[in-house]
Design a protein around this motif. Structure first.
Motif, mmCIF file in Angstrom:
data_model
loop_
_atom_site.group_PDB
_atom_site.id
_atom_site.type_symbol
_atom_site.label_atom_id
_atom_site.label_comp_id
_atom_site.label_asym_id
_atom_site.label_seq_id
_atom_site.Cartn_x
_atom_site.Cartn_y
_atom_site.Cartn_z
ATOM 1 N N GLU A 1 14.217 -63.713 -40.033
ATOM 2 C CA GLU A 1 12.685 -64.019 -40.431
ATOM 3 C C GLU A 1 12.375 -63.219 -41.804
ATOM 4 O O GLU A 1 11.842 -63.618 -42.678
ATOM 5 C CB GLU A 1 11.752 -64.115 -39.451
ATOM 6 N N LYS A 2 12.822 -61.969 -41.463
ATOM 7 C CA LYS A 2 12.502 -60.929 -42.485
ATOM 8 C C LYS A 2 13.219 -61.302 -43.923
ATOM 9 O O LYS A 2 12.629 -61.330 -44.954
ATOM 10 C CB LYS A 2 12.779 -59.629 -42.032
ATOM 11 N N PHE A 3 14.475 -61.657 -43.739
ATOM 12 C CA PHE A 3 15.213 -61.918 -44.556
ATOM 13 C C PHE A 3 14.865 -63.286 -45.598
ATOM 14 O O PHE A 3 14.882 -63.307 -46.639
ATOM 15 C CB PHE A 3 16.735 -62.238 -44.295
ATOM 16 N N ASP A 4 14.262 -64.445 -44.722
ATOM 17 C CA ASP A 4 13.742 -65.377 -45.330
ATOM 18 C C ASP A 4 12.479 -65.152 -46.335
ATOM 19 O O ASP A 4 12.348 -65.829 -47.269
ATOM 20 C CB ASP A 4 13.140 -66.300 -44.216
ATOM 21 N N GLN A 5 11.745 -63.999 -45.836
ATOM 22 C CA GLN A 5 10.747 -63.557 -46.766
ATOM 23 C C GLN A 5 11.301 -62.957 -48.125
ATOM 24 O O GLN A 5 10.481 -62.818 -49.131
ATOM 25 C CB GLN A 5 9.802 -62.340 -46.011
ATOM 26 N N PHE A 6 12.483 -62.436 -48.092
ATOM 27 C CA PHE A 6 12.884 -62.057 -49.203
ATOM 28 C C PHE A 6 13.377 -63.025 -50.162
ATOM 29 O O PHE A 6 13.156 -63.110 -51.547
ATOM 30 C CB PHE A 6 13.949 -61.033 -49.271
ATOM 31 N N GLN B 1 9.242 -55.649 -53.753
ATOM 32 C CA GLN B 1 7.890 -56.360 -53.404
ATOM 33 C C GLN B 1 7.312 -56.307 -51.920
ATOM 34 O O GLN B 1 6.259 -56.537 -51.800
ATOM 35 C CB GLN B 1 8.266 -57.780 -53.876
ATOM 36 N N ASN B 2 8.400 -56.166 -51.248
ATOM 37 C CA ASN B 2 8.101 -56.212 -49.639
ATOM 38 C C ASN B 2 8.824 -54.884 -48.971
ATOM 39 O O ASN B 2 9.834 -55.112 -48.137
ATOM 40 C CB ASN B 2 8.419 -57.355 -48.868
ATOM 41 N N PRO B 3 8.785 -53.642 -49.464
ATOM 42 C CA PRO B 3 9.486 -52.549 -48.991
ATOM 43 C C PRO B 3 9.127 -52.428 -47.527
ATOM 44 O O PRO B 3 10.043 -52.130 -46.678
ATOM 45 C CB PRO B 3 8.858 -51.395 -49.675
ATOM 46 N N LYS B 4 8.188 -52.897 -46.876
ATOM 47 C CA LYS B 4 7.803 -52.781 -45.455
ATOM 48 C C LYS B 4 8.725 -53.658 -44.596
ATOM 49 O O LYS B 4 9.154 -53.330 -43.606
ATOM 50 C CB LYS B 4 6.327 -53.177 -45.185
ATOM 51 N N ALA B 5 8.970 -54.967 -45.009
ATOM 52 C CA ALA B 5 9.737 -55.713 -44.247
ATOM 53 C C ALA B 5 11.232 -55.096 -44.351
ATOM 54 O O ALA B 5 11.916 -55.229 -43.327
ATOM 55 C CB ALA B 5 9.864 -57.156 -44.914
ATOM 56 N N PHE B 6 11.800 -54.757 -45.451
ATOM 57 C CA PHE B 6 13.077 -54.142 -45.649
ATOM 58 C C PHE B 6 13.191 -53.084 -44.792
ATOM 59 O O PHE B 6 14.245 -52.841 -44.029
ATOM 60 C CB PHE B 6 13.146 -53.823 -47.167
ATOM 61 N N LYS B 7 12.154 -52.236 -44.324
ATOM 62 C CA LYS B 7 12.022 -50.983 -43.680
ATOM 63 C C LYS B 7 12.356 -51.374 -42.337
ATOM 64 O O LYS B 7 12.998 -50.771 -41.317
ATOM 65 C CB LYS B 7 10.821 -50.075 -43.754
ATOM 66 N N GLU B 8 11.567 -52.533 -41.789
ATOM 67 C CA GLU B 8 11.670 -52.925 -40.706
ATOM 68 C C GLU B 8 13.050 -53.420 -40.171
ATOM 69 O O GLU B 8 13.623 -53.099 -39.121
ATOM 70 C CB GLU B 8 10.572 -54.005 -40.240
ATOM 71 N N ILE B 9 13.533 -54.085 -41.168
ATOM 72 C CA ILE B 9 15.073 -54.571 -41.021
ATOM 73 C C ILE B 9 16.093 -53.574 -40.849
ATOM 74 O O ILE B 9 16.784 -53.481 -39.702
ATOM 75 C CB ILE B 9 15.583 -55.392 -42.189
ATOM 76 N N VAL B 10 15.788 -52.413 -41.458
ATOM 77 C CA VAL B 10 16.842 -51.251 -41.389
ATOM 78 C C VAL B 10 16.543 -50.423 -39.959
ATOM 79 O O VAL B 10 17.390 -49.941 -39.305
ATOM 80 C CB VAL B 10 16.476 -50.250 -42.447
ATOM 81 N N GLU B 11 15.251 -50.367 -39.512
ATOM 82 C CA GLU B 11 15.087 -49.730 -38.352
ATOM 83 C C GLU B 11 15.677 -50.581 -36.974
ATOM 84 O O GLU B 11 15.978 -50.284 -36.076
ATOM 85 C CB GLU B 11 13.353 -49.766 -38.155
#
Length: 654
Positions: free
Chosen positions: A115-120, A83-93
């Motif tokens: 914060e990114k994980f909270d979105q998931f 649902q939010n691949p962009k947030a996941f990509k930012e975490i990986v980066e």
């Protein structure tokens, strides 16, 4: 079985008619048969349902955490990331940057990742604050309502056991209310929490389904509802079984009296043993299989294009099979066949467990099997205890009764099923056997065994019936003058030695001793068991009484004691026989003009210098052979005191 039951009921009726009910004594003795495990005042248990409820909450939470946790652990991250691949990509980066710099994540980076994980994973952020508050309030209302019902229902039991521990007076009204509440306690404890959980799950699930918006998250919400309902049912079954075990083996004998525990509990009949065993087997089998399926299915991946797999991938999927084929030198042949028109082309796809899901699957199976075994062990223990323990206790009671002959050794009836029927039947049998023994003991002193069996087998109306019978009156001549010369002890010894011989003779010829009248005996023939030759039996008994008296007098002569002379009168006619009296004193006796006339005939033996007189009606019923053997002289038209008509008498010369 019905014949035995009818026999016991008949025996009880006989004993009741004879005034043999000794209720106070039975209650006193029965109380001794109740195990003293919890009967002592200092051993009165503390009644509480909170331990059961707390344990139920732990069971439900544990089942949910394992079942739902493992089921969603694999699927939920994939859905949320998709649902939010962009947030996941930012975490990986962020992690890659820290790794390339050879440093750990800075506080700012950690905060950003969080914060990114909270979105998931914070699903509550996908619903508004009002919905969240309504969920909390609704769940709290449902939970508090269920708790209130449980506490209100069991409040009389709390009061009862508190007063009993403090040795305070317990009102009978409170005890009666506790009886009703206790027998339904297991059903209430099992159903109310499960029903509460069901409404909470339904309310929360529908609310989340409506508010989440995402189809993938809605699908997870529906799956969660199903799994939570399953967990609530399993929890309810466990709570019911545990509370029923506690009621039967801890609390029951404190609320019910020993007499009440002789019968089944006043509740709806339990399911049959066969159904219960099938239910336990089904749950203990279905539960582990369900957990296995829940862990296996989400861990299976599907690849639809099997013909596009390379040789290394095929070797990996086939595993040990391909190694075996390679040892046989057929690796090339096998790969060509798989690539051919009869191989992978015909397959719709391939099912397999991927590398990520494999450890999750193994861990889930291990935990699920352990939980299933623990659950099954406790469920089987509580379920079978309600079968094994009562049967074992009943076996002990049977052995003790067989060994000691104690008919007050009643069993505690804890079940309301086939085992309860067995325990109640055993107690009824004890009551019947005790009363039967009392009846035998009473009748056996004056009756033959055959006559006693006739009475006990219900072929005699104790309430009253008409009989044609022969009545015998016997009396010792000049007993008053004889007894004046003896001490009281000597009088009793004299009468007992005389009566012992006379009673044996009368019973031997089928008569019964109706009553003793000082030195006199009233005996009946043909009552209460009808007989065609009662007149002959009575006459032979009278003759043998005189012969027995001759032997007794010979013994008394050797002891320098005076001889005993008796008079016997026999008369045949219609009599009424039955129980006379009330609950304090009851006796089975005969009444009627025939009885009175037999007494008058006996008193007339003195007038005719005879020890045996019989009436004309008795004479007419005697067989010709017996009449010819005896020397009888007729005394015709004899006036009898109290009767206007004359009677014919026969003097029997022995």
């Amino acid at each position: 079985m019905p014949e035995k039951h009818n026999e016991l009921l008949l025996t009880q009726q006989v004993a009741t008619s004879l005034g043999l009910q000794e209720k106070n004594l039975l209650d006193k003795d029965c109380s001794k048969s109740i195990p003293e495990t919890h009967m002592a005042k200092n051993q009165t248990p503390f009644f509480s349902i909170f331990l059961v409820l707390f344990t139920g909450a732990l069971i439900y939470s544990f089942l949910n955490s394992v079942i739902i946790g493992f089921s969603f652990f694999r699927e939920l991250p994939q859905i949320l990331i998709a649902q939010n691949p962009k947030a996941f990509k930012e975490i990986v980066e962020i992690h890659q940057e820290a790794e390339q710099a050879g440093e750990e994540l800075s506080p700012e980076q950690q905060k950003k990742v969080s914060e990114k994980f909270d979105q998931f994973f914070d699903i509550k952020k996908r619903i508004n604050k009002a919905t969240e508050i309504s969920l909390d309030i609704g769940n709290a209302i449902i939970s508090l309502s269920a708790l209130f019902i449980l506490v209100w229902f069991h409040l009389p039991l709390y009061r009862f056991f508190y007063r009993k521990r403090k040795q305070k007076n317990i009102p009978e009204r409170l005890r009666q209310r506790c009886k009703q509440r206790l027998v339904y306690s297991s059903l209430v404890v099992g159903c109310i929490p499960s029903t509460c959980l069901f409404f909470i799950i339904l309310f929360s699930g529908i609310t989340l389904y409506a508010k989440l918006g995402s189809p993938s998250l809605q699908r997870i919400a529906l799956q969660g509802m199903g799994l939570e309902v399953f967990s609530s049912i399993m929890t309810g079954v466990m709570l019911y079984s545990w509370q029923k075990y506690r009621v039967q083996h801890i609390y029951l004998e404190h609320v019910f009296t020993p007499e009440e525990l002789r019968k089944k509990l006043p509740v709806l009949r339990d399911i049959s043993l066969r159904s219960r065993l099938w239910l336990v087997v089904t749950i203990t089998t279905f539960f582990p299989l369900t957990l296995v399926v829940l862990f296996v299915i989400p861990s299976i991946s599907f690849y639809p294009q099997a013909n596009q797999l390379g040789n290394p991938q095929l070797k990996l999927l086939l595993g040990s099979y391909f190694q075996t084929i390679g040892q046989a030198g057929l690796e090339k042949v096998a790969l060509e066949w798989l690539r051919g028109e009869n191989g992978l082309v015909n397959l719709p796809g391939i099912l397999f467990v991927n590398m990520v899901d494999t450890p999750i699957l193994l861990a889930g199976l291990f935990v699920g099997i352990v939980i299933s075994l623990i659950y099954a062990v406790f469920l089987i223990r509580f379920s079978t205890a309600s079968i094994i323990k009562p049967l074992y206790a009943l076996q002990q009671k049977m052995q003790e009764t067989s060994r000691t002959g104690n008919y007050h050794n009643y069993a505690i009836v804890q079940n309301n099923d086939e085992i309860g029927d067995l325990g109640e039947g055993f107690n009824q049998m004890l009551t019947g056997l005790e009363e039967r023994e009392k009846v035998k003991g009473l009748f056996g002193q004056y009756l033959t065994q055959e006559v006693s069996e006739e009475i006990l087998n219900g072929r005699v109306k104790l309430g009253g019936d008409r009989f044609e019978a022969t009545i015998m009156f016997s009396d010792i001549r000049n007993f008053t003058s004889m007894s004046e010369k003896m001490s009281p002890e000597e009088v009793l010894q004299f009468l007992n030695s005389y009566m012992e011989r006379m009673i044996d003779v009368i019973v031997e010829h089928g008569g019964i001793i109706d009553k003793f009248m000082g030195d006199g005996i009233l005996a009946t023939f043909g009552v209460p068991v009808r007989s065609e030759n009662h007149a002959e039996q009575a006459l032979k008994a009278a003759l043998d009484m005189q012969n027995s008296l001759i032997e007794l007098n010979a013994k008394r002569k050797r002891e320098n004691k005076s001889a005993i002379r008796i008079g016997i009168g026999l008369h045949t006619g219609v009599v009424i026989a039955g129980n006379i009296g009330n609950k304090r004193k009851t006796e089975y006796t005969v009444i009627g003009d025939t009885v009175n006339l037999a007494s008058r005939i006996e008193s007339m033996t003195k007038n005719y210098d005879s020890s045996l007189l019989i009436s004309g009606t008795t004479y007419k019923l005697l067989p010709e052979k017996l009449i010819k053997q005896l020397h009888m002289s007729q005394i015709a038209n004899t006036s009898v005191r109290g009767k206007q008509e004359t009677v014919d008498l026969y003097k029997v010369n022995c």
